[in-house]
Write a protein that holds these residues in place. Structure first.
Motif, mmCIF file in Angstrom:
data_model
loop_
_atom_site.group_PDB
_atom_site.id
_atom_site.type_symbol
_atom_site.label_atom_id
_atom_site.label_comp_id
_atom_site.label_asym_id
_atom_site.label_seq_id
_atom_site.Cartn_x
_atom_site.Cartn_y
_atom_site.Cartn_z
ATOM 1 N N THR A 1 0.830 -1.312 -0.028
ATOM 2 C CA THR A 1 0.043 -0.027 -0.011
ATOM 3 C C THR A 1 0.877 1.363 0.169
ATOM 4 O O THR A 1 0.496 2.222 -0.899
ATOM 5 C CB THR A 1 -1.048 -0.011 1.160
ATOM 6 N N VAL A 2 1.907 1.416 0.792
ATOM 7 C CA VAL A 2 2.606 2.493 0.924
ATOM 8 C C VAL A 2 3.782 2.615 -0.016
ATOM 9 O O VAL A 2 4.042 3.716 -0.385
ATOM 10 C CB VAL A 2 3.167 2.761 2.501
ATOM 11 N N ASP A 3 4.359 1.632 -0.561
ATOM 12 C CA ASP A 3 5.225 1.566 -1.872
ATOM 13 C C ASP A 3 6.080 2.497 -1.925
ATOM 14 O O ASP A 3 5.899 3.592 -2.672
ATOM 15 C CB ASP A 3 4.091 1.394 -3.027
ATOM 16 N N ASN A 4 6.882 2.689 -1.039
ATOM 17 C CA ASN A 4 8.092 3.793 -0.965
ATOM 18 C C ASN A 4 7.734 5.123 -0.457
ATOM 19 O O ASN A 4 8.554 6.146 -0.904
ATOM 20 C CB ASN A 4 8.935 3.802 -2.006
ATOM 21 N N GLU A 5 6.617 5.373 -0.135
ATOM 22 C CA GLU A 5 6.042 6.662 -0.175
ATOM 23 C C GLU A 5 6.333 7.210 1.518
ATOM 24 O O GLU A 5 6.114 8.329 1.725
ATOM 25 C CB GLU A 5 4.391 6.889 -0.241
ATOM 26 N N VAL A 6 6.614 6.155 2.411
ATOM 27 C CA VAL A 6 6.996 6.634 3.737
ATOM 28 C C VAL A 6 8.408 6.027 4.197
ATOM 29 O O VAL A 6 8.681 5.168 3.632
ATOM 30 C CB VAL A 6 5.961 6.379 4.602
ATOM 31 N N ASP A 7 9.129 6.848 5.144
ATOM 32 C CA ASP A 7 10.257 6.200 5.864
ATOM 33 C C ASP A 7 9.791 5.119 6.660
ATOM 34 O O ASP A 7 8.922 4.525 7.015
ATOM 35 C CB ASP A 7 10.906 7.290 6.570
ATOM 36 N N THR A 8 10.916 4.388 7.176
ATOM 37 C CA THR A 8 10.719 3.104 7.671
ATOM 38 C C THR A 8 10.011 3.401 9.086
ATOM 39 O O THR A 8 9.096 2.482 9.477
ATOM 40 C CB THR A 8 12.375 2.670 8.077
ATOM 41 N N THR A 9 10.152 4.500 9.857
ATOM 42 C CA THR A 9 9.668 4.611 11.143
ATOM 43 C C THR A 9 8.155 4.709 10.905
ATOM 44 O O THR A 9 7.278 4.404 11.665
ATOM 45 C CB THR A 9 10.311 5.871 11.880
ATOM 46 N N THR A 10 7.808 5.739 9.852
ATOM 47 C CA THR A 10 6.281 5.701 9.667
ATOM 48 C C THR A 10 5.801 4.514 9.068
ATOM 49 O O THR A 10 4.570 4.388 9.408
ATOM 50 C CB THR A 10 6.204 6.791 8.513
ATOM 51 N N PHE A 11 6.298 3.555 8.431
ATOM 52 C CA PHE A 11 5.853 2.526 7.881
ATOM 53 C C PHE A 11 5.499 1.444 9.103
ATOM 54 O O PHE A 11 4.546 1.012 9.161
ATOM 55 C CB PHE A 11 6.967 1.629 6.842
ATOM 56 N N ARG A 12 6.538 1.392 10.009
ATOM 57 C CA ARG A 12 6.164 0.714 11.467
ATOM 58 C C ARG A 12 5.091 1.231 11.987
ATOM 59 O O ARG A 12 4.380 0.291 12.522
ATOM 60 C CB ARG A 12 7.376 0.365 12.214
ATOM 61 N N ALA A 13 5.098 2.362 12.354
ATOM 62 C CA ALA A 13 3.703 3.021 12.756
ATOM 63 C C ALA A 13 2.314 2.628 12.208
ATOM 64 O O ALA A 13 1.653 2.392 12.999
ATOM 65 C CB ALA A 13 4.055 4.483 12.919
ATOM 66 N N ILE A 14 2.248 2.576 10.887
ATOM 67 C CA ILE A 14 1.196 2.379 10.304
ATOM 68 C C ILE A 14 0.948 0.884 10.168
ATOM 69 O O ILE A 14 -0.187 0.431 10.838
ATOM 70 C CB ILE A 14 1.271 2.729 8.775
ATOM 71 N N VAL A 15 2.082 0.003 10.466
ATOM 72 C CA VAL A 15 1.721 -1.567 10.524
ATOM 73 C C VAL A 15 1.291 -1.588 12.160
ATOM 74 O O VAL A 15 0.253 -2.446 12.439
ATOM 75 C CB VAL A 15 2.937 -2.129 10.392
ATOM 76 N N ASP A 16 1.956 -1.156 12.956
ATOM 77 C CA ASP A 16 1.565 -1.257 14.377
ATOM 78 C C ASP A 16 -0.140 -0.836 14.574
ATOM 79 O O ASP A 16 -0.884 -1.434 15.339
ATOM 80 C CB ASP A 16 2.375 -0.283 15.332
ATOM 81 N N ASP A 17 -0.381 0.345 13.885
ATOM 82 C CA ASP A 17 -1.912 1.029 13.988
ATOM 83 C C ASP A 17 -2.562 -0.140 13.447
ATOM 84 O O ASP A 17 -3.858 -0.306 13.994
ATOM 85 C CB ASP A 17 -1.637 2.305 13.549
ATOM 86 N N VAL A 18 -2.425 -0.601 12.379
ATOM 87 C CA VAL A 18 -3.407 -1.264 11.486
ATOM 88 C C VAL A 18 -3.566 -2.667 12.304
ATOM 89 O O VAL A 18 -4.555 -3.259 12.249
ATOM 90 C CB VAL A 18 -2.989 -1.429 10.222
ATOM 91 N N ALA A 19 -2.444 -3.115 12.786
ATOM 92 C CA ALA A 19 -2.287 -4.600 13.343
ATOM 93 C C ALA A 19 -3.054 -4.445 14.498
ATOM 94 O O ALA A 19 -3.806 -5.250 14.870
ATOM 95 C CB ALA A 19 -1.007 -5.093 13.370
ATOM 96 N N GLY A 20 -3.003 -3.402 15.409
ATOM 97 C CA GLY A 20 -3.723 -3.191 16.630
ATOM 98 C C GLY A 20 -5.121 -3.406 16.421
ATOM 99 O O GLY A 20 -5.967 -4.045 17.242
ATOM 100 N N ASP A 21 -5.640 -3.151 15.236
ATOM 101 C CA ASP A 21 -7.100 -3.014 14.959
ATOM 102 C C ASP A 21 -7.565 -4.314 14.577
ATOM 103 O O ASP A 21 -8.416 -5.011 14.708
ATOM 104 C CB ASP A 21 -7.634 -1.765 13.970
ATOM 105 N N ALA A 22 -6.622 -4.828 13.701
ATOM 106 C CA ALA A 22 -7.143 -6.008 12.958
ATOM 107 C C ALA A 22 -6.865 -7.379 13.691
ATOM 108 O O ALA A 22 -7.646 -8.339 13.396
ATOM 109 C CB ALA A 22 -6.317 -6.218 11.663
ATOM 110 N N LEU A 23 -5.886 -7.372 14.540
ATOM 111 C CA LEU A 23 -5.672 -8.634 15.298
ATOM 112 C C LEU A 23 -6.456 -8.467 16.735
ATOM 113 O O LEU A 23 -6.022 -9.521 17.623
ATOM 114 C CB LEU A 23 -4.146 -8.836 15.619
ATOM 115 N N ARG A 24 -7.240 -7.687 16.963
ATOM 116 C CA ARG A 24 -8.111 -7.725 18.375
ATOM 117 C C ARG A 24 -9.016 -8.807 18.110
ATOM 118 O O ARG A 24 -9.915 -9.284 17.437
ATOM 119 C CB ARG A 24 -8.798 -6.614 18.633
#
Length: 72
Positions: free
Chosen positions: A49-72
């Protein structure tokens, strides 16, 4: 087949807050549609989805946020 990507943002790693929110919402919708059950699946979806549009820190933050919602 027509590509379903949004056009790249100028200065690709300097996304505006609105673009970051858009990417996060798109990633969350894709994760939800796939009914992902693992963090690796979520990470892969976010990566595509992000395909090189964000840096590594932002990528991890998006993964953490989306995973937190999806894996509940």
């Amino acid at each position: 087949m027509r590509e379903n990507r949004l056009p790249p943002v100028p200065g690709s790693t300097d996304c505006s807050p609105a673009r970051l929110q858009q990417l996060k919402l798109i990633a969350a919708a894709r994760v939800s549609a796939c009914r992902s059950t693992s963090r690796q699946q979520i990470t892969d979806i976010v990566r595509v989805t992000v395909d090189n549009e964000v840096d590594t820190t932002t990528f991890r933050a998006i993964v953490d946020d989306v995973a937190g919602d999806a894996l509940r």
